[in-house]
Design a protein around this motif. Structure first.
Motif, PDB file in Angstrom:
ATOM      1  N   CYS A  44     -36.136  -8.656 -28.875  1.00  0.00           N
ATOM      2  CA  CYS A  44     -35.034  -9.039 -27.995  1.00  0.00           C
ATOM      3  C   CYS A  44     -34.303 -10.245 -28.599  1.00  0.00           C
ATOM      4  N   ASP A  46     -33.242 -12.726 -27.111  1.00  0.00           N
ATOM      5  CA  ASP A  46     -33.624 -13.942 -26.366  1.00  0.00           C
ATOM      6  C   ASP A  46     -34.039 -15.062 -27.326  1.00  0.00           C
ATOM      7  N   HIS A 100     -40.672  -8.484 -24.122  1.00  0.00           N
ATOM      8  CA  HIS A 100     -41.277  -9.682 -23.518  1.00  0.00           C
ATOM      9  C   HIS A 100     -41.142  -9.633 -22.004  1.00  0.00           C
ATOM     10  N   CYS A 103     -37.802 -10.497 -19.186  1.00  0.00           N
ATOM     11  CA  CYS A 103     -36.624 -10.227 -20.020  1.00  0.00           C
ATOM     12  C   CYS A 103     -35.367 -10.096 -19.154  1.00  0.00           C
ATOM     13  N   GLY A 104     -34.327 -10.825 -19.529  1.00  0.00           N
ATOM     14  CA  GLY A 104     -33.069 -10.795 -18.777  1.00  0.00           C
ATOM     15  C   GLY A 104     -32.391  -9.432 -18.830  1.00  0.00           C
TER      16      GLY A 104
HETATM   17 CO    CO Z   1     -35.192 -10.218 -23.402  1.00  0.00          CO
END
Ligand code: CO
Length: 216
Positions: A44, A46, A100, A103-104
């Motif tokens: 990701c 992130d 993860h 996660c957004g």
């Molecule tokens: Co994420």
């Protein structure tokens, strides 16, 4: 949380490079000579997920593709180019799909609280949620629902890898890299290996795709 200025970032870089040179004078000569990383990491975007930090690996050890919610999209020319280069040219031995918890992108897919391009990008994960809605909706907290969808997303992306022409070609030639599904728990800093059973996808190649044997 430390926020450096741009000038400080450049100073940090200078002191890091100086430290590396002091410890190993030929470090950058070797680094600049070329790369032969054994791992491809699909993670990701992130900011909390530079896998090298979590695995104590150095520059040159992990080839990287990152996007929102670590997706393996069969129509993403960016990802497919990375995969092709990693497999065909770098000959990576392992591919790691690492999602993860918290996660957004997963949250956005689950709760539909985003607009714009991200909303389009996470749509396959929304579809994934709908496939597993009964299981996910039974979970007792929002956190558990988001985290379970993050796990299911890793499984789905590992499965997608086996749908790419690149991995299928490797399977036919019997030299496919090992594919791993991981989830990083940001609350502990620990990686959990999901131990995904991939053989059922790896062997699922139609008869007409198998190489013809000698005489006929
Ligand atoms: Co994420």
């Amino acid at each position: 949380m430390i926020h450096y200025t741009i000038e400080e970032l450049l100073k940090n870089n200078q002191s890091w490079a100086a430290r590396k040179r002091a410890l190993q004078p030929n470090y950058f000569d070797e680094l600049s000579a070329g790369q032969k990383p054994p791992y491809l990491y699909v993670g990701c975007s992130d900011s909390r997920l530079p896998l090298t930090r979590y695995t104590q690996t150095e520059p040159g050890e992990i080839f990287v593709h990152r996007n929102i919610a670590n997706q393996v999209s069969l129509t993403d020319i960016n990802f497919l180019s990375v995969l092709d280069y990693a497999v065909d040219h770098l000959k990576v031995q392992h591919i790691i799909v690492c999602g993860h918890y918290g996660c957004g992108g997963i949250t956005a897919a689950l709760e539909g609280n985003t607009t714009g391009l991200v909303d389009n990008w996470v749509n396959p994960i929304r579809e994934l949620y709908l496939q597993h809605q009964t299981e996910i909706d039974c979970l007792t907290t929002r956190e558990k629902r988001i985290n379970r969808l993050a796990e299911l997303n890793v499984i789905a992306q590992v499965k997608n890898l086996y749908q790419t022409s690149i991995i299928r070609k490797c399977m036919r030639e019997d030299n496919a890299p090992q594919i791993h599904g991981w989830v990083l728990n940001l609350k502990t800093g620990l990686i959990e290996d999901m131990k995904i059973e991939t053989s059922k996808w790896g062997l699922h190649i139609s008869a007409y795709e198998l190489p013809l044997s000698g005489s006929n």
